[in-house]
Design an enzyme around this catalytic site. Structure first.
Site, mmCIF file in Angstrom:
data_model
loop_
_atom_site.group_PDB
_atom_site.id
_atom_site.type_symbol
_atom_site.label_atom_id
_atom_site.label_comp_id
_atom_site.label_asym_id
_atom_site.label_seq_id
_atom_site.Cartn_x
_atom_site.Cartn_y
_atom_site.Cartn_z
ATOM 1 N N ASN A 260 30.273 -8.636 44.003
ATOM 2 C CA ASN A 260 29.352 -7.550 43.681
ATOM 3 C C ASN A 260 29.831 -6.258 44.323
ATOM 4 O O ASN A 260 30.642 -6.279 45.250
ATOM 5 C CB ASN A 260 27.938 -7.891 44.155
ATOM 6 C CG ASN A 260 27.329 -9.008 43.327
ATOM 7 O OD1 ASN A 260 27.554 -9.104 42.130
ATOM 8 N ND2 ASN A 260 26.562 -9.870 43.968
ATOM 9 N N CYS A 261 29.307 -5.155 43.831
ATOM 10 C CA CYS A 261 29.634 -3.827 44.338
ATOM 11 C C CYS A 261 29.460 -3.812 45.858
ATOM 12 O O CYS A 261 28.497 -4.399 46.360
ATOM 13 C CB CYS A 261 28.698 -2.812 43.677
ATOM 14 S SG CYS A 261 29.035 -1.125 44.148
ATOM 15 N N PRO A 262 30.362 -3.261 46.613
ATOM 16 C CA PRO A 262 31.496 -2.432 46.199
ATOM 17 C C PRO A 262 32.835 -3.180 46.159
ATOM 18 O O PRO A 262 33.877 -2.550 46.036
ATOM 19 C CB PRO A 262 31.530 -1.366 47.288
ATOM 20 C CG PRO A 262 31.165 -2.134 48.531
ATOM 21 C CD PRO A 262 30.127 -3.156 48.056
ATOM 22 N N ASP B 16 30.152 -8.421 37.613
ATOM 23 C CA ASP B 16 29.065 -7.547 38.049
ATOM 24 C C ASP B 16 28.758 -6.528 36.946
ATOM 25 O O ASP B 16 29.598 -5.692 36.631
ATOM 26 C CB ASP B 16 29.473 -6.821 39.337
ATOM 27 C CG ASP B 16 28.409 -5.853 39.840
ATOM 28 O OD1 ASP B 16 27.293 -5.854 39.301
ATOM 29 O OD2 ASP B 16 28.710 -5.104 40.791
#
Length: 75
Positions: free
Chosen positions: A13-15, A40
């Site tokens: 997932n981000c980042p 994501d």
């Protein structure tokens, strides 16, 4: 397309996908293409913003099921 390097960021997932792409781009030469595969959904807008901020080119974005593919051109 002549992809020079590929990053598999599935399950991240981000980042993390952006950070992995940034690291890969740093090791590449100007004009080379990087392919990033993510799961994501937020990565679509994240990579648009990343390219706008850094000056790298966003060549292509595709969605296939729950996978998102981004192709970036090193500035």
């Amino acid at each position: 397309m002549d992809i020079a390097k590929e990053v598999d960021a599935r399950g991240m997932n981000c980042p993390l996908p952006i950070l992995k792409a940034k690291k890969a781009l740093a090791e590449m030469e100007s004009g080379q293409l990087l392919k990033v595969v993510c799961t994501d959904p937020g990565s679509m807008r994240d990579f648009q913003a990343f390219c706008k901020q850094t000056g790298h080119g966003l060549v292509d974005q595709q969605t296939a099921g729950d996978e998102y593919t981004h192709v970036l051109r090193r500035r």
